[in-house]
Motif scaffolding. Structure first.
Motif, PDB file in Angstrom:
ATOM      1  N   ASP A  94       0.845  -1.186   0.000  1.00  0.00           N
ATOM      2  CA  ASP A  94       0.000   0.000   0.000  1.00  0.00           C
ATOM      3  C   ASP A  94       0.885   1.242   0.000  1.00  0.00           C
ATOM      4  O   ASP A  94       1.256   1.772   1.047  1.00  0.00           O
ATOM      5  N   GLN A  95       1.268   1.689  -1.180  1.00  0.00           N
ATOM      6  CA  GLN A  95       2.072   2.886  -1.395  1.00  0.00           C
ATOM      7  C   GLN A  95       3.436   2.823  -0.700  1.00  0.00           C
ATOM      8  O   GLN A  95       3.893   3.812  -0.117  1.00  0.00           O
ATOM      9  N   VAL A  96       4.088   1.689  -0.784  1.00  0.00           N
ATOM     10  CA  VAL A  96       5.482   1.584  -0.350  1.00  0.00           C
ATOM     11  C   VAL A  96       6.331   2.094  -1.516  1.00  0.00           C
ATOM     12  O   VAL A  96       6.349   1.485  -2.586  1.00  0.00           O
ATOM     13  N   THR A  97       7.032   3.191  -1.322  1.00  0.00           N
ATOM     14  CA  THR A  97       7.679   3.878  -2.437  1.00  0.00           C
ATOM     15  C   THR A  97       9.199   3.735  -2.477  1.00  0.00           C
ATOM     16  O   THR A  97       9.813   4.068  -3.487  1.00  0.00           O
ATOM     17  N   ASP A  98       9.819   3.288  -1.408  1.00  0.00           N
ATOM     18  CA  ASP A  98      11.277   3.168  -1.382  1.00  0.00           C
ATOM     19  C   ASP A  98      11.713   1.963  -2.205  1.00  0.00           C
ATOM     20  O   ASP A  98      11.362   0.826  -1.862  1.00  0.00           O
ATOM     21  N   PRO A  99      12.486   2.152  -3.288  1.00  0.00           N
ATOM     22  CA  PRO A  99      12.875   1.011  -4.131  1.00  0.00           C
ATOM     23  C   PRO A  99      13.757   0.005  -3.403  1.00  0.00           C
ATOM     24  O   PRO A  99      13.733  -1.179  -3.741  1.00  0.00           O
TER      25      PRO A  99
ATOM     26  N   GLN B 205      -6.668 -21.269   2.596  1.00  0.00           N
ATOM     27  CA  GLN B 205      -5.604 -21.886   1.812  1.00  0.00           C
ATOM     28  C   GLN B 205      -4.957 -20.924   0.814  1.00  0.00           C
ATOM     29  O   GLN B 205      -4.085 -21.317   0.055  1.00  0.00           O
ATOM     30  N   ARG B 206      -5.419 -19.685   0.815  1.00  0.00           N
ATOM     31  CA  ARG B 206      -4.788 -18.653  -0.014  1.00  0.00           C
ATOM     32  C   ARG B 206      -4.659 -17.393   0.841  1.00  0.00           C
ATOM     33  O   ARG B 206      -5.654 -16.930   1.416  1.00  0.00           O
ATOM     34  N   ILE B 207      -3.452 -16.870   0.933  1.00  0.00           N
ATOM     35  CA  ILE B 207      -3.175 -15.749   1.825  1.00  0.00           C
ATOM     36  C   ILE B 207      -2.603 -14.576   1.036  1.00  0.00           C
ATOM     37  O   ILE B 207      -1.724 -14.751   0.189  1.00  0.00           O
ATOM     38  N   ALA B 208      -3.107 -13.384   1.331  1.00  0.00           N
ATOM     39  CA  ALA B 208      -2.527 -12.148   0.794  1.00  0.00           C
ATOM     40  C   ALA B 208      -2.115 -11.275   1.977  1.00  0.00           C
ATOM     41  O   ALA B 208      -2.957 -10.893   2.797  1.00  0.00           O
ATOM     42  N   LEU B 209      -0.826 -11.013   2.082  1.00  0.00           N
ATOM     43  CA  LEU B 209      -0.301 -10.147   3.133  1.00  0.00           C
ATOM     44  C   LEU B 209      -0.242  -8.719   2.596  1.00  0.00           C
ATOM     45  O   LEU B 209       0.297  -8.486   1.512  1.00  0.00           O
ATOM     46  N   VAL B 210      -0.766  -7.772   3.359  1.00  0.00           N
ATOM     47  CA  VAL B 210      -0.852  -6.389   2.902  1.00  0.00           C
ATOM     48  C   VAL B 210      -0.031  -5.521   3.846  1.00  0.00           C
ATOM     49  O   VAL B 210      -0.272  -5.502   5.063  1.00  0.00           O
ATOM     50  N   LEU B 211       0.947  -4.805   3.293  1.00  0.00           N
ATOM     51  CA  LEU B 211       1.837  -3.966   4.095  1.00  0.00           C
ATOM     52  C   LEU B 211       1.795  -2.526   3.618  1.00  0.00           C
ATOM     53  O   LEU B 211       1.727  -2.269   2.415  1.00  0.00           O
ATOM     54  N   GLY B 212       1.882  -1.611   4.580  1.00  0.00           N
ATOM     55  CA  GLY B 212       1.821  -0.195   4.262  1.00  0.00           C
ATOM     56  C   GLY B 212       3.183   0.467   4.288  1.00  0.00           C
ATOM     57  O   GLY B 212       4.190  -0.143   4.683  1.00  0.00           O
TER      58      GLY B 212
ATOM     59  N   GLU C 118       6.339   3.000   5.184  1.00  0.00           N
ATOM     60  CA  GLU C 118       7.010   3.377   6.430  1.00  0.00           C
ATOM     61  C   GLU C 118       6.384   4.663   6.967  1.00  0.00           C
ATOM     62  O   GLU C 118       6.128   5.605   6.230  1.00  0.00           O
ATOM     63  N   GLY C 119       6.124   4.683   8.255  1.00  0.00           N
ATOM     64  CA  GLY C 119       5.574   5.880   8.871  1.00  0.00           C
ATOM     65  C   GLY C 119       4.059   5.941   8.755  1.00  0.00           C
ATOM     66  O   GLY C 119       3.341   5.926   9.752  1.00  0.00           O
ATOM     67  N   LYS C 120       3.540   5.973   7.508  1.00  0.00           N
ATOM     68  CA  LYS C 120       2.096   6.114   7.318  1.00  0.00           C
ATOM     69  C   LYS C 120       1.340   4.831   7.611  1.00  0.00           C
ATOM     70  O   LYS C 120       0.200   4.867   8.067  1.00  0.00           O
ATOM     71  N   GLY C 121       1.953   3.682   7.317  1.00  0.00           N
ATOM     72  CA  GLY C 121       1.255   2.419   7.488  1.00  0.00           C
ATOM     73  C   GLY C 121       0.156   2.248   6.450  1.00  0.00           C
ATOM     74  O   GLY C 121       0.174   2.881   5.379  1.00  0.00           O
ATOM     75  N   LEU C 122      -0.819   1.426   6.759  1.00  0.00           N
ATOM     76  CA  LEU C 122      -1.925   1.177   5.836  1.00  0.00           C
ATOM     77  C   LEU C 122      -2.872   2.372   5.810  1.00  0.00           C
ATOM     78  O   LEU C 122      -3.160   2.977   6.844  1.00  0.00           O
ATOM     79  N   ARG C 123      -3.362   2.700   4.625  1.00  0.00           N
ATOM     80  CA  ARG C 123      -4.365   3.760   4.524  1.00  0.00           C
ATOM     81  C   ARG C 123      -5.702   3.271   5.095  1.00  0.00           C
ATOM     82  O   ARG C 123      -5.952   2.073   5.189  1.00  0.00           O
ATOM     83  N   GLN C 124      -6.552   4.219   5.447  1.00  0.00           N
ATOM     84  CA  GLN C 124      -7.818   3.884   6.103  1.00  0.00           C
ATOM     85  C   GLN C 124      -8.675   2.961   5.239  1.00  0.00           C
ATOM     86  O   GLN C 124      -9.278   1.998   5.732  1.00  0.00           O
ATOM     87  N   LYS C 125      -8.757   3.251   3.946  1.00  0.00           N
ATOM     88  CA  LYS C 125      -9.570   2.417   3.051  1.00  0.00           C
ATOM     89  C   LYS C 125      -9.026   1.000   2.992  1.00  0.00           C
ATOM     90  O   LYS C 125      -9.789   0.025   2.964  1.00  0.00           O
ATOM     91  N   THR C 126      -7.718   0.866   2.993  1.00  0.00           N
ATOM     92  CA  THR C 126      -7.108  -0.463   2.975  1.00  0.00           C
ATOM     93  C   THR C 126      -7.415  -1.196   4.271  1.00  0.00           C
ATOM     94  O   THR C 126      -7.761  -2.394   4.269  1.00  0.00           O
ATOM     95  N   ARG C 127      -7.304  -0.512   5.392  1.00  0.00           N
ATOM     96  CA  ARG C 127      -7.587  -1.109   6.686  1.00  0.00           C
ATOM     97  C   ARG C 127      -9.033  -1.600   6.760  1.00  0.00           C
ATOM     98  O   ARG C 127      -9.326  -2.624   7.379  1.00  0.00           O
ATOM     99  N   ALA C 128      -9.925  -0.855   6.125  1.00  0.00           N
ATOM    100  CA  ALA C 128     -11.335  -1.229   6.167  1.00  0.00           C
ATOM    101  C   ALA C 128     -11.662  -2.373   5.205  1.00  0.00           C
ATOM    102  O   ALA C 128     -12.721  -3.010   5.331  1.00  0.00           O
ATOM    103  N   THR C 129     -10.773  -2.641   4.258  1.00  0.00           N
ATOM    104  CA  THR C 129     -11.068  -3.628   3.215  1.00  0.00           C
ATOM    105  C   THR C 129     -10.501  -5.004   3.527  1.00  0.00           C
ATOM    106  O   THR C 129     -11.102  -6.023   3.159  1.00  0.00           O
ATOM    107  N   VAL C 130      -9.346  -5.083   4.184  1.00  0.00           N
ATOM    108  CA  VAL C 130      -8.750  -6.393   4.459  1.00  0.00           C
ATOM    109  C   VAL C 130      -9.654  -7.211   5.377  1.00  0.00           C
ATOM    110  O   VAL C 130     -10.446  -6.661   6.151  1.00  0.00           O
ATOM    111  N   ASN C 131      -9.518  -8.528   5.297  1.00  0.00           N
ATOM    112  CA  ASN C 131     -10.306  -9.405   6.167  1.00  0.00           C
ATOM    113  C   ASN C 131      -9.946  -9.231   7.634  1.00  0.00           C
ATOM    114  O   ASN C 131     -10.802  -9.329   8.515  1.00  0.00           O
ATOM    115  N   ARG C 132      -8.669  -8.984   7.882  1.00  0.00           N
ATOM    116  CA  ARG C 132      -8.240  -8.868   9.274  1.00  0.00           C
ATOM    117  C   ARG C 132      -6.998  -7.999   9.385  1.00  0.00           C
ATOM    118  O   ARG C 132      -6.140  -8.010   8.500  1.00  0.00           O
TER     119      ARG C 132
END
Length: 284
Positions: A140-145, A228-235, A237-251
């Motif tokens: 989620d908008q991790v910009t550092d290459p 049996q299928r997992i998607a890990l979502v990371l935000g 540095e500093g900002k973390g996950l955006r609010q919309k992303t936090r509201a959309t993930v299962n957990r």
């Protein structure tokens, strides 16, 4: 002749050369410096291409049949270390270059190991390309290459099938990103979505359980993994996950840190999370 006279003579000669050079430039008599053409030392890559560098990175890129490569520049020693069985069979021009020439292309701080590859970047794939992969990472908008490259390397090591990013606010393919990935860029699908929340909804429809990493998450990661299928979502540095992303993930889940520091660099958090997710999937 004493030292003072020697020093004065040397200075006079030096200044005489400078005056002649200045006079020649004003008169137009000096030979113009050659303009570097695309791919030559000192030039930026041609439009639509990138420079990749480093032995692991270049070796993996050359071996990737999905790569369109145009030129390989290497020192004699680096070319030997690439261990290419048949140089003449490469689908690109090969040029020997001095280390300084490689420096000018990759940048003085780049650990290029004497080799640079001019290539077209890999084209991002759609979500429909996921196939039957069971583990993916979404950023989620991790910009550092450097971070994205390190995450790619870890994702490949733990058998993840894809890295999902947004089309905007994500780093494009570059030498820095590819070097940090150490060849992993060639072994994983890169998927770009316009809207991450919509992309997560598509993952849900495909049977993925999405877990957002949050240092303040209500549950521990290991206890949060399901299915049996997992998607890990990371935000980022500093900002973390955006609010919309936090509201959309299962957990939302956290990595439990018993020490005085309760958060990790995003690439390190990805490594720990991938290890836990892979162990979960192995039991299924």
């Amino acid at each position: 002749m004493n030292d003072d006279k020697k020093s004065g003579s040397a200075k006079d000669t030096h200044y005489a050369r400078l005056r002649r050079a200045h006079r020649d430039r004003k008169a137009g008599g000096a030979a113009p410096r050659p303009r570097p053409s695309s791919g030559e030392p000192g030039s930026a890559p041609p439009e639509g291409r990138v420079y990749l560098y480093g032995l692991h990175t270049v070796r993996a890129a050359i071996a990737n049949p999905d790569r369109t490569i145009h030129k390989l520049l290497a020192t004699r020693n680096a070319l030997a270390r690439l261990e290419i069985a048949d140089i003449d069979a490469l689908p690109c021009a090969v040029e020997l270059a001095e280390p300084r020439a490689i420096d000018r292309i990759a940048g003085g701080d780049a650990v290029h190991q004497g080799v640079v590859l001019e290539t077209e970047p890999l084209a991002p794939k759609p979500l429909s390309a996921l196939g039957d992969t069971r583990l993916v990472v979404a950023l989620d908008q991790v910009t550092d290459p450097h971070n994205v490259g390190a995450i790619l390397r870890t994702a490949v090591a733990f058998g993840a099938g894809a890295l999902i990013t947004t089309a905007r606010h994500s780093p494009s393919e570059s030498g820095v990103l590819a070097k940090s990935a150490s060849g992993a860029l060639e072994h994983i699908d890169l998927i770009a979505v316009r809207n991450l929340a919509a992309g997560l909804e598509s993952l849900h429809q495909a049977g993925f359980f999405t877990v957002g990493l949050d240092s303040e998450g209500p549950d521990e990661l290991e206890a949060s993994l399901e299915g049996q299928r997992i998607a890990l979502v990371l935000g980022a540095e500093g900002k973390g996950l955006r609010q919309k992303t936090r509201a959309t993930v299962n957990r939302l889940a956290r990595l439990t840190m018993p020490g005085p520091i309760h958060s990790l660099n995003v690439s390190n958090a990805a490594a720990v999370s991938l290890y836990a997710a892979q162990r979960h999937l192995a039991k299924r």
